[in-house]
Design a protein around this motif. Structure first.
Motif, short mmCIF file in Angstrom:
data_model
loop_
_atom_site.label_atom_id
_atom_site.label_comp_id
_atom_site.label_asym_id
_atom_site.label_seq_id
_atom_site.Cartn_x
_atom_site.Cartn_y
_atom_site.Cartn_z
N HIS A 208 11.38 -0.17 13.73
CA HIS A 208 10.82 0.65 15.59
C HIS A 208 10.91 1.03 16.36
O HIS A 208 12.13 1.08 17.34
N ALA A 209 9.77 2.45 16.24
CA ALA A 209 10.40 3.17 17.16
C ALA A 209 11.69 4.50 16.74
O ALA A 209 12.21 4.80 17.59
N ALA A 210 12.31 4.18 15.49
CA ALA A 210 12.71 5.01 15.36
C ALA A 210 12.55 6.49 15.12
O ALA A 210 11.02 6.66 15.26
N THR A 211 12.94 7.39 14.19
CA THR A 211 12.36 9.18 14.60
C THR A 211 11.73 8.91 13.33
O THR A 211 12.91 9.08 12.42
N ALA A 212 10.63 9.36 13.23
CA ALA A 212 9.74 9.56 11.37
C ALA A 212 10.70 10.90 10.78
O ALA A 212 10.43 11.55 11.37
N ASP A 213 10.67 10.40 9.98
CA ASP A 213 11.41 11.23 8.37
C ASP A 213 12.78 11.45 9.40
O ASP A 213 13.59 12.47 9.50
N GLY A 214 13.87 11.29 10.62
CA GLY A 214 14.70 10.93 11.03
C GLY A 214 16.59 10.31 10.67
O GLY A 214 17.09 10.81 10.68
N ASN A 215 15.92 9.00 9.47
CA ASN A 215 16.99 8.41 9.42
C ASN A 215 18.10 7.93 10.65
O ASN A 215 19.15 8.35 10.14
N ASP A 216 17.20 7.35 11.57
CA ASP A 216 17.98 6.87 12.52
C ASP A 216 17.73 6.11 13.49
O ASP A 216 18.43 5.34 14.15
N ARG A 217 17.60 4.64 12.51
CA ARG A 217 17.65 3.64 12.57
C ARG A 217 18.94 2.59 12.84
O ARG A 217 19.97 3.52 12.31
N TRP A 218 19.62 1.39 13.24
CA TRP A 218 21.04 1.53 13.10
C TRP A 218 21.68 1.17 11.99
O TRP A 218 22.92 1.79 11.92
N THR A 219 20.75 0.82 10.90
CA THR A 219 21.36 0.74 9.33
C THR A 219 21.75 2.21 8.98
O THR A 219 22.69 2.19 8.29
N ASP A 220 21.07 3.05 9.20
CA ASP A 220 21.45 4.16 8.72
C ASP A 220 22.74 4.70 9.67
O ASP A 220 24.05 5.42 9.23
N VAL A 221 22.93 4.06 10.81
CA VAL A 221 23.83 4.74 11.90
C VAL A 221 25.00 4.14 10.66
O VAL A 221 26.47 4.44 10.76
N LEU A 222 25.04 2.83 10.85
CA LEU A 222 26.31 2.77 9.71
C LEU A 222 26.58 3.01 8.57
O LEU A 222 27.97 3.17 8.59
N ALA A 223 25.37 3.02 7.97
CA ALA A 223 26.03 3.63 6.38
C ALA A 223 26.60 4.82 7.53
O ALA A 223 27.64 5.21 5.76
N GLN A 224 26.28 5.37 7.81
CA GLN A 224 26.70 7.23 7.73
C GLN A 224 28.48 6.41 8.42
O GLN A 224 29.32 7.76 8.73
N ARG A 225 28.61 6.04 9.43
CA ARG A 225 29.67 5.52 10.17
C ARG A 225 30.90 4.93 8.78
O ARG A 225 32.22 5.38 8.80
N LEU A 226 30.12 4.15 7.41
CA LEU A 226 30.85 3.95 7.03
C LEU A 226 31.30 4.67 6.05
O LEU A 226 32.47 5.09 5.09
N GLN A 227 30.56 5.91 5.12
CA GLN A 227 30.72 7.01 4.56
C GLN A 227 32.21 8.32 4.88
O GLN A 227 32.77 8.54 4.32
N GLY A 228 32.07 7.45 6.29
CA GLY A 228 32.95 8.69 7.17
C GLY A 228 34.56 8.13 7.05
O GLY A 228 35.64 8.94 7.79
N ASN A 229 34.63 6.62 7.32
CA ASN A 229 35.78 6.06 6.88
C ASN A 229 36.67 5.77 5.92
O ASN A 229 35.47 5.05 4.67
N ALA A 230 37.54 6.74 4.86
CA ALA A 230 37.75 6.71 4.04
C ALA A 230 37.85 5.05 3.12
O ALA A 230 37.00 4.59 2.20
N ALA A 231 37.73 3.80 4.03
CA ALA A 231 38.19 2.55 3.96
C ALA A 231 36.88 2.15 2.85
O ALA A 231 36.24 0.85 2.18
N THR A 232 35.81 2.40 3.36
CA THR A 232 34.69 1.89 3.19
C THR A 232 33.57 3.14 2.64
O THR A 232 32.61 2.73 2.93
N ARG A 233 34.20 4.09 2.23
CA ARG A 233 33.12 4.63 1.55
C ARG A 233 31.99 4.52 0.94
O ARG A 233 31.20 4.63 -0.46
N ALA A 234 32.48 3.69 -0.36
CA ALA A 234 31.87 1.99 -1.19
C ALA A 234 31.72 2.07 -1.00
O ALA A 234 30.92 0.69 -2.24
#
Length: 407
Positions: A208-234
Motif C-alpha cells: 500500500h502506497a508503493a509506486t504504481a508499476d514501480g516495483n518498490d515494495r519492501w519485498t522488491d527491495v529485498l529481491a534486488q538486494r539478494l540478486q546483488g549478493n553472490a551467495a543469495t542469487r538463487a
C-alpha cells in the motif's frame, strides 16, 4: 561404428536427463488469491470473450519457466482458450515485444478448463527470463467462472478487452485496472540449492502506497538486494501480502491461518517464511470503544497463539520462520489506537523478540519508529497516513533484512 553411434546417443541422452533432474523448480513471483470486493471485481460482461493482459515483476531468473493460474474461488469451471507470455515494452503499458510472444501449453493443449477451487500449472517452456525483469501474461477467457479469483493490490496495470487478443502487439482500446486476476505464480527452473522466501503479510507487505508499476515494495527491495549478493542469487521472493488481512478473522481475503496452506506450504521450493501480520487484528479492536481489558488480553494471547501455529506448521515442512515486529501506528486516523492497543502491540512485539519463539527476528518496529516519538513512524518513512510506509520506508525495510538469514 553403429554401436558407437548408439552408445554416444545414449550417453548424450542420459547426460541431458541427469542435468534436467539436477535442476529444481523455484518460485520467482506469486500473489495471494481472494474473492475481490465488489468495487474490485470486473463486471461479468467484461469477462465474456475477453483477453486479460497482466504484467508481473519476477525475482530470480531462469531459462525455463512455468505459470500458475488459479480458479480458487470460482463456483464454476474457468475456460481459457489460450494463454500467452511475452516481454513488455515498458512497465505500465499493454505493448509487448511481438518477437518474444509464446503460447503456453497445459497438458500439451492450448485450451484448458480449470475446475472450481483448483489451480493449474502450465507445461514447462524454454523461455530465458532475467532476474528482476517483467513478464506479461495474456489470457483469453470464455466467461466469468461464477465467482472471480483476484489479487486486488497488484500496484500493476492490467488491461482487458473483448476478443482473443492474446498475441496482439498492443491492446489499443483496452480498459485498465490495477488488479491481478486468475494469475497466481511463476516458477523458473534453477540449479540445485535454489529456494524461495515467502513474505506473509497484510497491506504493508502487499505494498500500500508503493509506486504504481514501480516495483518498490519492501519485498522488491529485498529481491534486488539478494540478486546483488553472490551467495543469495538463487533466492526467489514471493509476496503473499493481502491488504487488510488479519491473522485471526476473515476481512479482506481469508485470514492468515486459513490461507497458510495455499500461500505458504504450496509455494514452490519455499525454505524461509517472513511473517508480518497482526496490525489489523490490533487495530480492529482499537476501533471498538467498548473493548474491555479482558478483550485486549485475550486478543494478545490469540495473536501469539496464531504465530505459534504458523511456526509449528512451517517447521513440519522444514521451513524456517522469521517473525517481523509490528510497526507503530500512533496517529492513524483509520485505527486511532489508544493506550490499551499500544500496550497490546508492545506485548506482541516482546513475545516476537523473545529467543526461541521464531527462528529469527526482523525488527521492523525499531527500524521504522521515530526515535524522538517511538510510537509513530519516522516522518520520512511515513506515507502520510501514519500506518503505511511510503517508498522510502519500504526501501529501509528491505535493506534491514540481513543476508545471514538466508544460507
Amino acid at each position: 561404428m553403429l554401436k558407437q553411434l548408439f552408445a554416444g546417443l545414449a550417453l548424450l541422452f542420459s547426460t541431458q536427463v541427469a542435468c534436467a533432474y539436477s535442476q529444481i523448480w523455484v518460485g520467482t513471483w506469486a500473489a495471494s488469491q481472494q474473492i475481490p470486493e465488489p468495487q474490485n471485481a470486473l463486471p461479468s460482461a467484461d469477462l465474456m470473450d475477453a483477453t486479460l493482459r497482466q504484467t508481473v515483476h519476477v525475482s530470480v531468473g531462469g531459462a525455463t519457466i512455468r505459470v500458475h493460474l488459479s480458479n480458487a474461488f470460482g463456483t464454476r469451471s474457468l475456460h481459457l482458450n489460450s494463454v500467452h507470455i511475452a516481454r513488455p515494452i515498458i512497465s505500465g503499458s499493454s505493448e509487448i515485444d511481438s518477437a518474444s510472444d509464446r503460447t503456453l501449453l497445459f497438458s500439451a493443449s492450448t485450451d484448458l478448463i480449470i475446475p472450481p477451487g483448483a489451480e493449474y500449472v502450465s507445461d514447462p517452456i524454454a523461455y530465458p527470463l532475467a532476474a528482476l525483469s517483467d513478464l506479461t501474461i495474456s489470457m483469453h477467457i470464455e466467461a466469468e467462472p461464477g465467482q472471480q479469483t483476484c489479487h486486488p493490490g497488484s500496484r500493476q496495470t492490467t488491461f482487458y478487452a473483448h476478443g482473443d487478443l492474446t498475441s496482439a502487439a498492443s491492446l489499443v482500446s483496452a480498459k485498465k485496472i490495477d488488479h491481478w486476476y486468475i494469475l497466481s505464480g511463476v516458477d523458473v527452473l534453477a540449479l540445485p540449492g535454489a529456494y524461495s522466501i515467502v513474505a506473509l503479510g497484510d497491506s504493508i507487505t502487499d505494498g500500500h502506497a508503493a509506486t504504481a508499476d514501480g516495483n518498490d515494495r519492501w519485498t522488491d527491495v529485498l529481491a534486488q538486494r539478494l540478486q546483488g549478493n553472490a551467495a543469495t542469487r538463487a533466492a526467489g521472493v514471493l509476496n503473499q501480502g493481502i491488504g487488510g488481512n488479519h491473522l485471526l478473522t476473515d476481512g479482506l481475503g481469508p485470514n492468515a491461518l486459513a490461507r497458510f496452506d495455499r500461500d505458504v506450504l504450496a509455494q514452490t521450493s519455499v525454505r524461509y517464511l517472513i511473517v508480518l501480520e497482526g496490525i489489523n487484528d490490533l487495530g480492529a479492536l482499537a476501533r471498538n470503544e467498548k473493548a474491555t481489558q479482558q478483550d485486549h488480553d485475550e486478543l494478545v494471547l490469540r495473536i501469539i497463539g496464531a504465530y505459534q501455529q504458523i511456526v509449528v506448521r512451517a517447521h513440519t515442512h522444514g521451513i524456517k520462520v522469521y517473525g517481523a515486529t509490528i510497526m507503530p501506528d500512533s496517529g492513524s486516523a483509520y485505527y486511532h489506537p489508544n493506550t490499551a492497543s499500544e500496550h497490546d502491540r508492545e506485548q506482541v512485539n516482546t513475545w516476537i523478540r523473545e529467543p526461541g519463539n521464531f527462528d529469527a527476528v526482523i525488527d521492523f518496529d525499531r527500524v521504522m519508529a521515530d526515535p524522538a516519538r517511538p510510537l509513530q513512524l519516522l516522518p520520512a518513512y511515513d506515507s502520510g497516513d501514519h500506518l503505511h510506509p511510503g517508498p522510502p520506508g519500504y526501501e529501509v525495510m528491505g535493506q534491514a533484512i540481513p543476508f545471514s538469514l538466508f544460507k
